[in-house]
Enzyme design. Structure first.
Site, PDB file in Angstrom:
ATOM      1  N   THR A  64       0.844  -1.190   0.000  1.00 10.55           N
ATOM      2  CA  THR A  64       0.000   0.000   0.000  1.00 10.55           C
ATOM      3  C   THR A  64       0.878   1.238   0.000  1.00 10.55           C
ATOM      4  O   THR A  64       2.008   1.198   0.493  1.00 10.55           O
ATOM      5  CB  THR A  64      -0.953   0.031   1.208  1.00 10.55           C
ATOM      6  OG1 THR A  64      -1.792   1.172   1.096  1.00 10.55           O
ATOM      7  CG2 THR A  64      -0.212   0.104   2.527  1.00 10.55           C
ATOM      8  N   GLY A 123     -14.369   7.612   4.793  1.00 11.96           N
ATOM      9  CA  GLY A 123     -15.198   7.085   3.706  1.00 11.96           C
ATOM     10  C   GLY A 123     -16.690   7.131   4.024  1.00 11.96           C
ATOM     11  O   GLY A 123     -17.224   8.163   4.438  1.00 11.96           O
ATOM     12  N   TYR A 124     -17.319   5.989   3.844  1.00 13.99           N
ATOM     13  CA  TYR A 124     -18.784   5.905   3.980  1.00 13.99           C
ATOM     14  C   TYR A 124     -19.235   5.601   5.415  1.00 13.99           C
ATOM     15  O   TYR A 124     -20.420   5.335   5.651  1.00 13.99           O
ATOM     16  CB  TYR A 124     -19.309   4.824   3.027  1.00 13.99           C
ATOM     17  CG  TYR A 124     -18.999   5.108   1.571  1.00 13.99           C
ATOM     18  CD1 TYR A 124     -19.842   5.886   0.792  1.00 13.99           C
ATOM     19  CD2 TYR A 124     -17.835   4.615   0.967  1.00 13.99           C
ATOM     20  CE1 TYR A 124     -19.549   6.155  -0.540  1.00 13.99           C
ATOM     21  CE2 TYR A 124     -17.526   4.890  -0.363  1.00 13.99           C
ATOM     22  CZ  TYR A 124     -18.384   5.650  -1.103  1.00 13.99           C
ATOM     23  OH  TYR A 124     -18.104   5.928  -2.425  1.00 13.99           O
ATOM     24  N   HIS A 151     -15.365  -5.242   8.405  1.00 12.94           N
ATOM     25  CA  HIS A 151     -14.998  -6.212   7.372  1.00 12.94           C
ATOM     26  C   HIS A 151     -13.500  -6.498   7.422  1.00 12.94           C
ATOM     27  O   HIS A 151     -13.064  -7.622   7.283  1.00 12.94           O
ATOM     28  CB  HIS A 151     -15.411  -5.670   6.007  1.00 12.94           C
ATOM     29  CG  HIS A 151     -15.099  -4.203   5.816  1.00 12.94           C
ATOM     30  ND1 HIS A 151     -15.472  -3.242   6.727  1.00 12.94           N
ATOM     31  CD2 HIS A 151     -14.408  -3.538   4.858  1.00 12.94           C
ATOM     32  CE1 HIS A 151     -15.040  -2.067   6.322  1.00 12.94           C
ATOM     33  NE2 HIS A 151     -14.389  -2.215   5.193  1.00 12.94           N
ATOM     34  N   ASP A 168      -8.097  -4.949  -0.596  1.00 20.98           N
ATOM     35  CA  ASP A 168      -8.978  -4.105  -1.388  1.00 20.98           C
ATOM     36  C   ASP A 168     -10.326  -4.143  -0.705  1.00 20.98           C
ATOM     37  O   ASP A 168     -10.706  -5.160  -0.124  1.00 20.98           O
ATOM     38  CB  ASP A 168      -9.076  -4.600  -2.836  1.00 20.98           C
ATOM     39  CG  ASP A 168      -9.564  -3.486  -3.744  1.00 20.98           C
ATOM     40  OD1 ASP A 168      -8.911  -2.432  -3.787  1.00 20.98           O
ATOM     41  OD2 ASP A 168     -10.612  -3.652  -4.398  1.00 20.98           O
ATOM     42  N   ASN A 187      -0.814   3.942   1.092  1.00 21.32           N
ATOM     43  CA  ASN A 187      -1.712   4.723   1.937  1.00 21.32           C
ATOM     44  C   ASN A 187      -1.247   4.625   3.401  1.00 21.32           C
ATOM     45  O   ASN A 187      -1.277   3.550   3.995  1.00 21.32           O
ATOM     46  CB  ASN A 187      -3.119   4.133   1.751  1.00 21.32           C
ATOM     47  CG  ASN A 187      -4.150   4.732   2.679  1.00 21.32           C
ATOM     48  OD1 ASN A 187      -3.823   5.241   3.745  1.00 21.32           O
ATOM     49  ND2 ASN A 187      -5.401   4.657   2.268  1.00 21.32           N
ATOM     50  N   GLY A 197      -2.492   5.547   6.197  1.00 24.90           N
ATOM     51  CA  GLY A 197      -3.530   5.129   7.157  1.00 24.90           C
ATOM     52  C   GLY A 197      -3.657   3.617   7.192  1.00 24.90           C
ATOM     53  O   GLY A 197      -3.672   2.993   8.260  1.00 24.90           O
ATOM     54  N   LYS A 198      -3.713   3.020   5.998  1.00 24.72           N
ATOM     55  CA  LYS A 198      -3.824   1.554   5.913  1.00 24.72           C
ATOM     56  C   LYS A 198      -2.577   0.897   6.476  1.00 24.72           C
ATOM     57  O   LYS A 198      -2.652  -0.102   7.175  1.00 24.72           O
ATOM     58  CB  LYS A 198      -3.951   1.126   4.440  1.00 24.72           C
ATOM     59  CG  LYS A 198      -5.349   1.161   3.925  1.00 24.72           C
ATOM     60  CD  LYS A 198      -5.414   0.467   2.585  1.00 24.72           C
ATOM     61  CE  LYS A 198      -6.803   0.583   2.008  1.00 24.72           C
ATOM     62  NZ  LYS A 198      -6.883   0.028   0.661  1.00 24.72           N
TER      63      LYS A 198
END
Ligand code: IMP
Length: 210
Positions: free
Chosen positions: A13, A161-162, A195, A74, A15, A17-18
């Site tokens: 990654t 995100g969501y 998840h 992902d 990213n 944060g990840k």
């Protein structure tokens, strides 16, 4: 046959944060994680049409380039009334400015157009696909989901995100109203709801524990 990871692992990654989250999850297993970004590896194009395919593309590219086992994820949100959209395009729906307020409003508009007003019509799930690829071509992958309902207006400012729109089944707070430890953390501190947390537990069972 699954393969145990010991020693060094590349986290595929760029990213931060990840990377931080994955390092935290891997630390108890004594795995030294180095990121694709730190190794100066390129980012492959995510041309797969499933979460799993895209995780595999990223893990395999990093394993080949670094000559070390590599781990990639992902993820995204699938809304049932929208035939699984935004799905693998979850990040792209937020546009170049990563405007998730606009992406959530777009989902809400589409749900309203379809007359999806009751909780039963507003079911959605987050998906996390994880893959570990080895330089010799061996691959292990797992996938997990978190089920919930979409609320409007969004609630809470935590997460990303969501999250503010997603009410996980069995709870009265959205992911946006939960701390990261509650959402992603594993018991005893966290609830292991997300998840990603669930997928990680599966991966740990086959590739890390023992
Ligand atoms: P990717 O896994 O980096 O391709 O990005 C997946 C996209 O899905 C993110 O940009 C978020 O929009 C969304 N997503 C994935 N996991 C979560 C989550 O736990 N909360 C909120 N949004 C998420």
């Amino acid at each position: 046959m699954h393969r145990r990871i010991t020693g060094q692992l590349v986290i595929a990654t760029h990213n931060p944060g990840k990377l931080a989250e994955m390092r935290e999850l891997l630390a108890p297993y004594g795995i030294q994680a180095v990121s694709a970004g730190e190794l100066g590896l390129g980012e492959p194009e995510e041309t797969g049409d499933t979460f799993q395919a895209n995780a595999r593309i990223k893990a395999e590219a990093a394993a080949q380039a670094a000559k070390l086992p590599a781990f990639a994820d992902d993820s995204g949100l699938a809304v049932e009334a929208l035939d699984g959209a935004p799905g693998i395009y979850s990040a792209r729906w937020a546009g170049p400015n990563k405007d998730f307020g606009a992406a959530m409003a777009q989902i809400e508009r589409l749900l309203q157009e379809r007359g999806a007003t009751t909780p039963a019509q507003r079911k959605a799930h987050f998906v996390s696909a994880l893959c570990v690829a080895w330089p010799d071509g061996h691959v292990d992958d797992v996938e997990a989901r978190a089920d919930g309902t979409l609320v409007w207006p969004p609630r809470g400012t935590a997460g990303f995100g969501y999250d503010p729109m997603f009410l996980p089944d069995g709870f009265d707070r959205t992911f946006g109203e939960m701390t990261s430890i509650e959402k992603h953390g594993l018991p005893p501190l966290g609830l292991g709801l997300s998840h990603r947390a669930k997928a990680f537990v599966k991966l740990a069972e086959i590739c890390l524990a023992g």
